[in-house]
Design a protein around this motif. Sequence first.
Motif, PDB file in Angstrom:
ATOM      1  N   GLU A   1       2.700  -2.508  11.559  1.00  0.00           N
ATOM      2  CA  GLU A   1       1.472  -1.758  11.270  1.00  0.00           C
ATOM      3  C   GLU A   1       1.044  -1.945   9.817  1.00  0.00           C
ATOM      4  OE1 GLU A   1      -0.209   2.866  11.442  1.00  0.00           O
ATOM      5  OE2 GLU A   1       1.821   2.383  12.140  1.00  0.00           O
ATOM      6  N   ARG A   2       1.996  -1.891   8.882  1.00  0.00           N
ATOM      7  CA  ARG A   2       1.650  -2.026   7.464  1.00  0.00           C
ATOM      8  C   ARG A   2       1.233  -3.451   7.124  1.00  0.00           C
ATOM      9  NH1 ARG A   2       6.301   1.807   4.519  1.00  0.00           N
ATOM     10  NH2 ARG A   2       6.101   3.538   6.007  1.00  0.00           N
ATOM     11  N   MET A   3       1.873  -4.438   7.737  1.00  0.00           N
ATOM     12  CA  MET A   3       1.480  -5.831   7.503  1.00  0.00           C
ATOM     13  C   MET A   3       0.066  -6.080   8.017  1.00  0.00           C
ATOM     14  SD  MET A   3       5.061  -7.791   8.433  1.00  0.00           S
ATOM     15  CE  MET A   3       4.320  -9.426   8.346  1.00  0.00           C
ATOM     16  N   GLU A   4      -0.249  -5.577   9.212  1.00  0.00           N
ATOM     17  CA  GLU A   4      -1.577  -5.774   9.777  1.00  0.00           C
ATOM     18  C   GLU A   4      -2.651  -5.112   8.913  1.00  0.00           C
ATOM     19  OE1 GLU A   4      -1.241  -4.285  13.736  1.00  0.00           O
ATOM     20  OE2 GLU A   4      -0.486  -6.182  14.555  1.00  0.00           O
ATOM     21  N   SER A   5      -2.339  -3.937   8.379  1.00  0.00           N
ATOM     22  CA  SER A   5      -3.327  -3.233   7.544  1.00  0.00           C
ATOM     23  C   SER A   5      -3.621  -3.987   6.254  1.00  0.00           C
ATOM     24  CB  SER A   5      -2.827  -1.823   7.225  1.00  0.00           C
ATOM     25  OG  SER A   5      -1.720  -1.857   6.327  1.00  0.00           O
TER      26      SER A   5
ATOM     27  N   VAL B   1       0.540 -11.555  -1.344  1.00  0.00           N
ATOM     28  CA  VAL B   1       0.574 -10.223  -0.741  1.00  0.00           C
ATOM     29  C   VAL B   1      -0.122  -9.250  -1.687  1.00  0.00           C
ATOM     30  CG1 VAL B   1       2.054  -8.342   0.049  1.00  0.00           C
ATOM     31  CG2 VAL B   1       2.715 -10.712   0.493  1.00  0.00           C
ATOM     32  N   PRO B   2      -1.017  -8.395  -1.183  1.00  0.00           N
ATOM     33  CA  PRO B   2      -1.693  -7.433  -2.059  1.00  0.00           C
ATOM     34  C   PRO B   2      -0.690  -6.536  -2.785  1.00  0.00           C
ATOM     35  CG  PRO B   2      -2.714  -7.490   0.120  1.00  0.00           C
ATOM     36  CD  PRO B   2      -1.446  -8.284   0.217  1.00  0.00           C
ATOM     37  N   ALA B   3      -1.127  -5.994  -3.901  1.00  0.00           N
ATOM     38  CA  ALA B   3      -0.264  -5.077  -4.648  1.00  0.00           C
ATOM     39  C   ALA B   3      -0.031  -3.799  -3.836  1.00  0.00           C
ATOM     40  CB  ALA B   3      -0.918  -4.733  -5.992  1.00  0.00           C
TER      41      ALA B   3
END
Length: 280
Positions: free
Chosen positions: A159-163, A200-202
Amino acid sequence: MFSIGDFAALGRVSVRMLRHYDSIGLIRPARVDQFSGYRFYTAAQLTLLNRVLALKDLGFTLQQVQTLIDEKVDVGELRGMLRLRRAQLAEEMAAGTARLALVDARLRMIETEGHMNTGDVILKTVPPVRVAELSAPASSYDGPDISEALTPLYPQLIERMESQGVTMTGPPMAYYLPAPKGPGDESITVHAAFPITGEVPADPGFAVVDLPGIERAATLLHHGPMSEAFRTGQAIARWIDDSGYQTVGTGFAREIYLDCPMDDLSKWITEMQVAVTPGT
């Protein structure tokens, strides 16, 4: 030979349990260093460990287990006892299902004693990999403790990766590190991970870790639910012993989940990787 920590990891039991078995004369170390007092075990002792755990799963006390071991209960008698226990467990609450599967797996291990196939173990180099991961504490390396801590992490991580728009580039994996809080503490940290590439975003809500490669890994495919992973771990242990290698680091296996149909755990295929080095 294996240190007590490595033997516990490969046999999927706790160091505390092995020390207790030693203190009551149930499973003695193959060798104790006269200077350091460190205990060492051989892969051959997994046979005795399997019998002890099978009898414990039947509900026998350790004193009763000792008596049965001393009387050299044969495979046929153990098979009968385990089948009786299976019938009892089938009538109990749904929580007994996992333990029933474990009894069946121990039975299969006992029935393969003396002719366990380790020919499919492959020694290979595992390249480094960047992963997105979540971690959690577990009280020990015992199967139920690992499953309780590890299983919820994967849907959270997905879920966190997809977001964040981060895409996995390989199968899910898991690895384990000791996290003792003091002497005698066997707690570990479980890591649920997916390989990734790119930026990867901060503050993505998960950790990004560069896992080092493994110069030499003894690898073997495990078929079936991870509650029975000790079968494959013990096959790797026997190969390590027979091939003149020794484990590196903790002895915990890195697990790569190659095929994981959630509707049928019996069809799972997992590669287990144990870091090794030539013995001295």
